[in-house]
Design a protein around this motif. Structure first.
Motif, mmCIF file in Angstrom:
data_model
loop_
_atom_site.group_PDB
_atom_site.id
_atom_site.type_symbol
_atom_site.label_atom_id
_atom_site.label_comp_id
_atom_site.label_asym_id
_atom_site.label_seq_id
_atom_site.Cartn_x
_atom_site.Cartn_y
_atom_site.Cartn_z
ATOM 1 N N GLY A 26 0.801 -1.217 0.000
ATOM 2 C CA GLY A 26 0.000 0.000 0.000
ATOM 3 C C GLY A 26 0.829 1.259 0.000
ATOM 4 O O GLY A 26 0.282 2.364 -0.072
ATOM 5 N N ILE A 27 2.164 1.135 0.057
ATOM 6 C CA ILE A 27 3.040 2.302 0.056
ATOM 7 C C ILE A 27 4.162 2.151 -0.951
ATOM 8 O O ILE A 27 4.771 3.133 -1.373
ATOM 9 C CB ILE A 27 3.611 2.554 1.479
ATOM 10 N N PRO A 62 -11.913 -3.821 -8.672
ATOM 11 C CA PRO A 62 -10.698 -3.244 -8.074
ATOM 12 C C PRO A 62 -10.140 -4.176 -7.008
ATOM 13 O O PRO A 62 -10.902 -4.719 -6.197
ATOM 14 C CB PRO A 62 -11.184 -1.926 -7.471
ATOM 15 N N ILE A 63 -8.822 -4.395 -6.998
ATOM 16 C CA ILE A 63 -8.224 -5.245 -5.974
ATOM 17 C C ILE A 63 -8.165 -4.466 -4.660
ATOM 18 O O ILE A 63 -8.304 -3.231 -4.650
ATOM 19 C CB ILE A 63 -6.833 -5.745 -6.405
ATOM 20 N N PRO A 64 -7.970 -5.130 -3.515
ATOM 21 C CA PRO A 64 -8.040 -4.439 -2.217
ATOM 22 C C PRO A 64 -7.100 -3.252 -2.064
ATOM 23 O O PRO A 64 -7.436 -2.293 -1.365
ATOM 24 C CB PRO A 64 -7.696 -5.555 -1.222
ATOM 25 N N THR A 65 -5.920 -3.312 -2.686
ATOM 26 C CA THR A 65 -4.975 -2.198 -2.539
ATOM 27 C C THR A 65 -5.253 -1.056 -3.502
ATOM 28 O O THR A 65 -4.543 -0.044 -3.483
ATOM 29 C CB THR A 65 -3.531 -2.692 -2.736
ATOM 30 N N ASN A 66 -6.265 -1.187 -4.331
ATOM 31 C CA ASN A 66 -6.636 -0.112 -5.250
ATOM 32 C C ASN A 66 -7.535 0.886 -4.517
ATOM 33 O O ASN A 66 -8.751 0.729 -4.453
ATOM 34 C CB ASN A 66 -7.358 -0.675 -6.478
ATOM 35 N N LYS A 67 -6.921 1.906 -3.946
ATOM 36 C CA LYS A 67 -7.677 2.930 -3.217
ATOM 37 C C LYS A 67 -8.136 4.060 -4.131
ATOM 38 O O LYS A 67 -8.979 4.868 -3.744
ATOM 39 C CB LYS A 67 -6.821 3.494 -2.081
ATOM 40 N N ARG A 68 -7.593 4.117 -5.327
ATOM 41 C CA ARG A 68 -7.981 5.162 -6.262
ATOM 42 C C ARG A 68 -9.432 4.993 -6.733
ATOM 43 O O ARG A 68 -10.145 5.979 -6.924
ATOM 44 C CB ARG A 68 -7.046 5.175 -7.476
ATOM 45 N N HIS A 69 -9.850 3.747 -6.915
ATOM 46 C CA HIS A 69 -11.193 3.486 -7.434
ATOM 47 C C HIS A 69 -12.267 4.088 -6.531
ATOM 48 O O HIS A 69 -13.169 4.784 -7.003
ATOM 49 C CB HIS A 69 -11.406 1.981 -7.577
ATOM 50 N N ARG A 70 -12.164 3.836 -5.231
ATOM 51 C CA ARG A 70 -13.139 4.384 -4.288
ATOM 52 C C ARG A 70 -13.037 5.905 -4.225
ATOM 53 O O ARG A 70 -14.058 6.609 -4.157
ATOM 54 C CB ARG A 70 -12.913 3.775 -2.900
ATOM 55 N N ALA A 71 -11.824 6.434 -4.281
ATOM 56 C CA ALA A 71 -11.652 7.886 -4.260
ATOM 57 C C ALA A 71 -12.321 8.524 -5.472
ATOM 58 O O ALA A 71 -12.980 9.571 -5.360
ATOM 59 C CB ALA A 71 -10.165 8.238 -4.229
ATOM 60 N N ALA A 72 -12.182 7.888 -6.634
ATOM 61 C CA ALA A 72 -12.790 8.424 -7.852
ATOM 62 C C ALA A 72 -14.312 8.453 -7.729
ATOM 63 O O ALA A 72 -14.971 9.376 -8.237
ATOM 64 C CB ALA A 72 -12.361 7.604 -9.057
ATOM 65 N N GLU A 73 -14.896 7.452 -7.064
ATOM 66 C CA GLU A 73 -16.346 7.440 -6.853
ATOM 67 C C GLU A 73 -16.778 8.628 -6.000
ATOM 68 O O GLU A 73 -17.781 9.296 -6.294
ATOM 69 C CB GLU A 73 -16.764 6.126 -6.182
ATOM 70 N N ILE A 74 -16.011 8.900 -4.920
ATOM 71 C CA ILE A 74 -16.363 10.017 -4.043
ATOM 72 C C ILE A 74 -16.217 11.342 -4.783
ATOM 73 O O ILE A 74 -17.097 12.214 -4.715
ATOM 74 C CB ILE A 74 -15.487 9.994 -2.777
ATOM 75 N N TYR A 133 -4.888 8.984 -1.911
ATOM 76 C CA TYR A 133 -6.244 8.721 -2.391
ATOM 77 C C TYR A 133 -7.199 8.559 -1.212
ATOM 78 O O TYR A 133 -8.337 9.054 -1.232
ATOM 79 C CB TYR A 133 -6.291 7.455 -3.244
ATOM 80 N N ILE A 134 -6.750 7.871 -0.165
ATOM 81 C CA ILE A 134 -7.591 7.650 1.018
ATOM 82 C C ILE A 134 -7.834 8.959 1.757
ATOM 83 O O ILE A 134 -8.967 9.319 2.088
ATOM 84 C CB ILE A 134 -6.951 6.618 1.962
ATOM 85 N N VAL A 135 -6.757 9.700 2.040
ATOM 86 C CA VAL A 135 -6.869 10.903 2.864
ATOM 87 C C VAL A 135 -7.708 11.970 2.181
ATOM 88 O O VAL A 135 -8.614 12.557 2.792
ATOM 89 C CB VAL A 135 -5.468 11.443 3.217
ATOM 90 N N THR A 136 -7.450 12.230 0.915
ATOM 91 C CA THR A 136 -8.196 13.294 0.227
ATOM 92 C C THR A 136 -9.674 12.945 0.084
ATOM 93 O O THR A 136 -10.543 13.801 0.304
ATOM 94 C CB THR A 136 -7.590 13.582 -1.152
ATOM 95 N N SER A 137 -9.963 11.707 -0.270
ATOM 96 C CA SER A 137 -11.368 11.326 -0.458
ATOM 97 C C SER A 137 -12.108 11.251 0.871
ATOM 98 O O SER A 137 -13.299 11.578 0.955
ATOM 99 C CB SER A 137 -11.476 9.998 -1.203
ATOM 100 N N LEU A 138 -11.412 10.844 1.938
ATOM 101 C CA LEU A 138 -12.047 10.775 3.255
ATOM 102 C C LEU A 138 -12.377 12.174 3.768
ATOM 103 O O LEU A 138 -13.434 12.388 4.391
ATOM 104 C CB LEU A 138 -11.133 10.039 4.231
ATOM 105 N N LEU A 139 -11.495 13.133 3.511
ATOM 106 C CA LEU A 139 -11.797 14.517 3.894
ATOM 107 C C LEU A 139 -13.037 15.022 3.162
ATOM 108 O O LEU A 139 -13.912 15.669 3.757
ATOM 109 C CB LEU A 139 -10.596 15.419 3.590
ATOM 110 N N ALA A 140 -13.122 14.727 1.870
ATOM 111 C CA ALA A 140 -14.296 15.156 1.101
ATOM 112 C C ALA A 140 -15.554 14.455 1.591
ATOM 113 O O ALA A 140 -16.611 15.086 1.755
ATOM 114 C CB ALA A 140 -14.072 14.865 -0.387
#
Length: 432
Positions: free
Chosen positions: A90-91, A161-173, A401-408
Motif C-alpha cells: 500500500g506504500i 478493483p483489488i483491495p490495494t486499489n484505493k484510487r477506485h473508491r476515491a474516484a467514486e467520491i 487517495y484515502i486521505v483526500t477522499s475521506l476529507l471530502a
C-alpha cells in the motif's frame, strides 16, 4: 503550505507534440547527486545519466551512457511508457515499461496491461494476473522526449478493483455531484527522510551516533546543517518537468529530512500527483545511492517525525462566510476522528504523541495557528472569514487517495446525528 492558491485547470496531464524539445534532467544535476567515487579514468563526457552498475576503466561505461542518453525522437514515432502502480504494502511503488506506437495526449489512448500480482503481494500464484488501467500521464524526466510516466490502478481480470486499489473508491467520491459542485482543493505537504544506504541511518549523521540537537537544521544552509539538498532540488526540477503541480520545498526540523508541497490540486488529481512525485523521488534517490524513507518516526527520541499535512478547502469555504463552513467541517472531522486516524498511515502512533508539533493520537483538537492541534486554521483564514483548514494528522506514508477522499466524504457527504453534533459543538467550543 502557507496558503492555498488557485489550482491548475488540468485534471489529466497532456503531453504536447512539442515536448520532445525539452531535455531530461541535466548532467550537472545528476553529477551532483552521485556518490563521489574515484573518478580516475572517467570519461569527460556531458552525459545526462551515469551507468552506476558497472565499474570500468575502459570505454564500456562511456558507451552505455551514450546509449542511455541517445535521443531517438528524430528517428522513430514510438515512445516508452512507464506504467506505475501501488504495490501490495500500500506504500511501495512498482513500475515496468512498454513501447507505444505513437505519442499520446490522454490516458484513454493507452492500452490496459497486466502484471504478476503474486510477486507484489496482490494475488495468489494460481491466479496471479492483475490488470493495470492507465489513469494519468506525466512527462518522463528520466528518458525525456515524448516518453511518459503513467499512473495506473489495479483490477482483477473481471474488472473488480483489488483491495490495494484505493484510487477506485476515491474516484467514486470525487465524482459525486455534491463533491463536484464544491470543487475541493488540496495542498499536500510530503515529508521524507534520506538514509545512508548500508546503515539505514539519516544522511549526514555520524554512523551510530547523533548530530547536535534540533534547532539549526530547519530551512538551513551549510555543510554542517543541510544534508541532501541536491536530491531535493533535482526532485523539484524533475517534478516541474513532469507536469506535477509541485509548489515548493524546504529542509525540515530533523537533519536529513525534507519536505515538498504538491498543490493546490482538484479532487483525484491530488492523489495522482503525489504518487507520481513519490515515484520520481524513489528514482532520484536510487541514482544518488541514498535510501528514501516515508516512516512517520524514523528516529526514536527527541526528533521530529515525518508527516503529510493535508490542506483542504471547498468552494463554500473559500467564499464569504466560509469560516462557519470550516467550523462545521471541523465538527464533522471531530466525530469521525478514529476513522480518519485508522486510515492516516501505518506507525502513526509513534509520531502523534502530543510532542514535536503534533497532537495526541487519541484526542481531537483544533486551533488557530496552533501546530500542536489535529486541525490548524491559519491566521489569515480567521481574519478574512474564509479560506482553508490544515489536517495535521496524516503520516508521511499515508495513501493520498484515502486521505483526500475521506476529507471530502466526511465534510461534504456525511451527516452526524443532531445529538452527536450538539455534544461536539459544546466539547470543541464551536459556534456554527
Amino acid at each position: 503550505m502557507a496558503q492555498i492558491l488557485a489550482p491548475s485547470t488540468q485534471w489529466q496531464m497532456k503531453i504536447t507534440k512539442s515536448s520532445h524539445k525539452a531535455s531530461p534532467i541535466t548532467s550537472n544535476m545528476w553529477g551532483s547527486l552521485l556518490l563521489r567515487h574515484d573518478k580516475k579514468g572517467a570519461p569527460a563526457s556531458s552525459a545526462k545519466f551515469r551507468a552506476l552498475t558497472i565499474k570500468s576503466e575502459s570505454g564500456v561505461v562511456n558507451r552505455i551512457e551514450k546509449l542511455l542518453n541517445m535521443d531517438v525522437t528524430p528517428y522513430i514515432d514510438k515512445i516508452i511508457a512507464e506504467y506505475i502502480w501501488v504495490g501490495g504494502t500500500g506504500i511501495d511503488v512498482r513500475s515496468k515499461s512498454r513501447t507505444i506506437t505513437r505519442p499520446v495526449d490522454h490516458p484513454s489512448e493507452l492500452p490496459k496491461w497486466n502484471y504478476d500480482g503474486s510477486s507484489t503481494g496482490q494475488a495468489p500464484g494460481e491466479d496471479s494476473e492483475v490488470i493495470l488501467y492507465p489513469q494519468a500521464i506525466f512527462r518522463d524526466p528520466f528518458r525525456g522526449g515524448n516518453n511518459i510516466l503513467v499512473i495506473c490502478d489495479s483490477y482483477t481480470p473481471a474488472g473488480e478493483p483489488i483491495p490495494t486499489n484505493k484510487r477506485h473508491r476515491a474516484a467514486e467520491i470525487f465524482s459525486n455531484p455534491k463533491v463536484v459542485a464544491e470543487v475541493p482543493w488540496y495542498g499536500i505537504e510530503q515529508e521524507y527522510t534520506l538514509l545512508q544506504t548500508n546503515v539505514k541511518w539519516p544522511l549526514g549523521w555520524p554512523v551510530g551516533a547523533y548530530p547536535g540537537p534540533q534547532g539549526p537544521y530547519y530551512c538551513s544552509a551549510g555543510a554542517d546543517k543541510s544534508f541532501g539538498r541536491d536530491i531535493s532540488d533535482a526532485h523539484y526540477k524533475a517534478c516541474l518537468y513532469a507536469g506535477i503541480n509541485i509548489s515548493g520545498t524546504n529542509g525540515e526540523v530533523m537533519p536529513g529530512q525534507w519536505e515538498y508541497q504538491v498543490g493546490p490540486s482538484v479532487g483525484i488529481e491530488a492523489g495522482d500527483h503525489i504518487w507520481c512525485s513519490r515515484y520520481i523521488l524513489e528514482r532520484i534517490t536510487e541514482q544518488a545511492g541514498v535510501v528514501l524513507s516515508l516512516d512517520p518516526k524514523p528516529i526514536e527520541g527527541d526528533w521530529n517525525g515525518a508527516g503529510c499535512h493535508t490542506n483542504f478547502s471547498t468552494k463554500s469555504m473559500r467564499e464569504d462566510g466560509g469560516y462557519d463552513v470550516i467550523k462545521k467541517a471541523i465538527l464533522n472531522l471531530s466525530l469521525r476522528h478514529q476513522e480518519h486516524i485508522s486510515a492516516y498511515g501505518e506507525g502513526n502512533e509513534r509520531r502523534l504523541t502530543g510532542k514535536h508539533e503534533t497532537a495526541n493520537i487519541n484526542t481531537f483538537s483544533w486551533g488557530v495557528a496552533n501546530r500542536g492541534c489535529s486541525i490548524r486554521v491559519g491566521r489569515d483564514t480567521e481574519k478574512n472569514g474564509k479560506g482553508y483548514l490544515e489536517d495535521r494528522r496524516p503520516a508521511s506514508n499515508m495513501d493520498p487517495y484515502i486521505v483526500t477522499s475521506l476529507l471530502a466524504e466526511t465534510t461534504l457527504l456525511w451527516e452526524p446525528t443532531l445529538e452527536a453534533e450538539a455534544l461536539a459543538v459544546q466539547k470543541l467550543a464551536l459556534k456554527v
